[in-house]
Design an enzyme around this catalytic site. Sequence first.
Site, PDB file in Angstrom:
ATOM      1  N   LYS A  50      -2.942  -9.440 -35.805  1.00 36.44           N
ATOM      2  CA  LYS A  50      -2.697 -10.559 -34.893  1.00 36.44           C
ATOM      3  C   LYS A  50      -2.965 -10.116 -33.464  1.00 36.44           C
ATOM      4  O   LYS A  50      -2.498  -9.072 -33.015  1.00 36.44           O
ATOM      5  CB  LYS A  50      -1.262 -11.063 -35.027  1.00 36.44           C
ATOM      6  N   HIS A  98       4.549  -9.952 -37.188  1.00 35.52           N
ATOM      7  CA  HIS A  98       3.315 -10.431 -37.811  1.00 35.52           C
ATOM      8  C   HIS A  98       2.475  -9.246 -38.272  1.00 35.52           C
ATOM      9  O   HIS A  98       2.757  -8.096 -37.931  1.00 35.52           O
ATOM     10  CB  HIS A  98       2.500 -11.286 -36.832  1.00 35.52           C
TER      11      HIS A  98
END
Length: 267
Positions: A159, A155
């Site tokens: 995040k 990600h």
Amino acid sequence: MTPIVINACTGRMGQELLKAAASDSQVEIVGAMARAQHQKLGTDIGYLVGMEPQGVFVGDDLSVTLNERKVLIDFSLPEHSIETLSHAVSANSPVVIGTTGFSDEQKQAITEAAQSIPIVFAANYSLGVNSLLGLVKQATRLLGDKSDIEIFEAHHKYKKDSPSGTALALGEAVADTQGRDLDNVAEWARHGIGEREPGAIGFSVMRGGDIVGTHEVVFALKGELVTLRHEAQTRQCFAQGAIEAAKWLLGKPAGLYDMQDVLGLKD
């Protein structure tokens, strides 16, 4: 038509939800919320996402916005999400929760809230990922006792939770299919632990750039690999799934549901 209220509307997912909802003729945005004193309070939501004015303005008071005829969609942060949930319970409002990174205590609070209101709570709202969960269960039944299983996820660098909620859901799909508890078989890191434990489910994580979300489940057999992979190219797939969940949820009895329920994919 389903009236929806979008919480944390100024964030990445909040703006994707605004765009998805504004483009869906079956829903109506009746509220868009931000934290108190946010600089965008009072702004028409159309201006947030590069659209024509929508006549709906960013607010911060959920207590006057929610009721049982409106579905709240919440993609925020765990503490804020739990606080928001308390407002929904007071208003008897259905909730779609897309926040990840909850503690066990916070998950218990969601379960308790679902005794009063209908809640869809899922780690991932995309059709592709929810199909992947079913494929992982099938592959586990066929290959689980013959292979070493690894889960990889990547990600963007902002995040906050790790591993992702989706990676954990994939791990739980494997463990549940094998009749095991993920907490007992997961290997979160391998520094200094030596050989791989038989039956372990390994997790590895990448954070960098602006990666929307990539997940892989690898079944490593002798002489061959079977890899199941999903790559989200934009956040729109998550937003559209959450809108579909909101449409499905309105009018449902109190209870805790997930995207497998929404899509009719339950075993």
